[in-house]
Design a protein around this motif. Structure first.
Motif: not given
Length: 243
Positions: A213-230
């Motif tokens: 979970n220390l890497a949460t910012p990387i995963f979460a932001m990348a994930f939400m970029v794709h969600i926003h694009k969708k």
């Protein structure tokens, strides 16, 4: 949503994001350590003060007994801080992530959406304000759910649902504000509230995994970029001339 998850996970260790990952993890560890040390010192001081007061007020045991009790309480406080640090990990990582969201989003957009205009970096103070606002709201929610965690198993479920809402809200709005004015990003999040809440559950699962979970910012932001694009589709006109 599955496609967005796979893409976000696959990009986490790519060269473009590796240095961001190291910086985010390092800063999160520093903050967690500082919080832990300060809280341990504070609670240990309270334990010693309480033991001294009890010794003077009661006089029913020798000084060594009260000193040993204070020492035991300080050890328990230290163990509690470790648990508390894990408990506060979503707050810390989200605050840390606010400093790196644009580096992460730029890398994701360049890799997966090269034919579309890049979003614009959030002003530093806007990103900082969003991070502080999220941290304060999350801390309030966690404090409210703490009694349920201590006295009922429902607390775990409440905390997971709270994380799903808070993390989904935070990272989606940060991704959306690269292309939209803040009020429009928030309005879009409300319009798609259920979908974004479900997306937030994916992030909440990730943030519940110790150390990872220390890497949460990387995963979460990348994930939400794709969600926003969708949710937006390929619409370059979403980028405003001024924010």
């Amino acid at each position: 949503m599955t496609d967005a998850t796979v893409k976000a996970l696959s990009q986490m260790l790519m060269p473009a994001l590796r240095h961001v990952l190291l910086k985010a993890v390092g800063l999160a560890l520093i903050l967690i350590t500082i919080i832990g040390i300060l809280m341990q010192r504070l609670l240990a001081a309270w334990a010693e003060t309480g033991a001294n007061w009890a010794e003077q007020a009661t006089g029913v045991a020798p000084h060594a007994v009260w000193s040993a009790l204070a020492w035991l309480l300080s050890i328990m406080a230290g163990m509690g801080i470790i648990t508390g640090a894990l408990f506060l990990m979503p707050v810390v990582t989200a605050f840390v992530g606010s400093f790196f969201v644009d580096e992460i989003a730029d890398a994701v957009e360049r890799e997966h959406y090269p034919a579309e205009p890049l979003g614009r970096a959030l002003p530093f103070f806007r990103a900082l304000l969003e991070g502080l606002e999220f941290a304060a709201l999350a801390l309030l929610v966690y404090l409210c759910s703490l009694p349920f965690i201590l006295f009922a198993g429902l607390g775990v479920i409440i905390l997971f649902l709270a994380n799903s809402y808070l993390l989904g809200r935070e990272y989606f709005e940060l991704a959306a504000m690269r292309f939209r004015a803040p009020h429009e990003a928030k309005a879009m999040r409300k319009t798609n509230a259920i979908y974004i809440f479900l997306a937030g559950m994916v992030v909440a699962v990730f943030v519940s995994i110790p150390f990872v979970n220390l890497a949460t910012p990387i995963f979460a932001m990348a994930f939400m970029v794709h969600i926003h694009k969708k949710l937006s589709g390929s619409r370059p006109e979403l980028i405003e001339q001024s924010r």
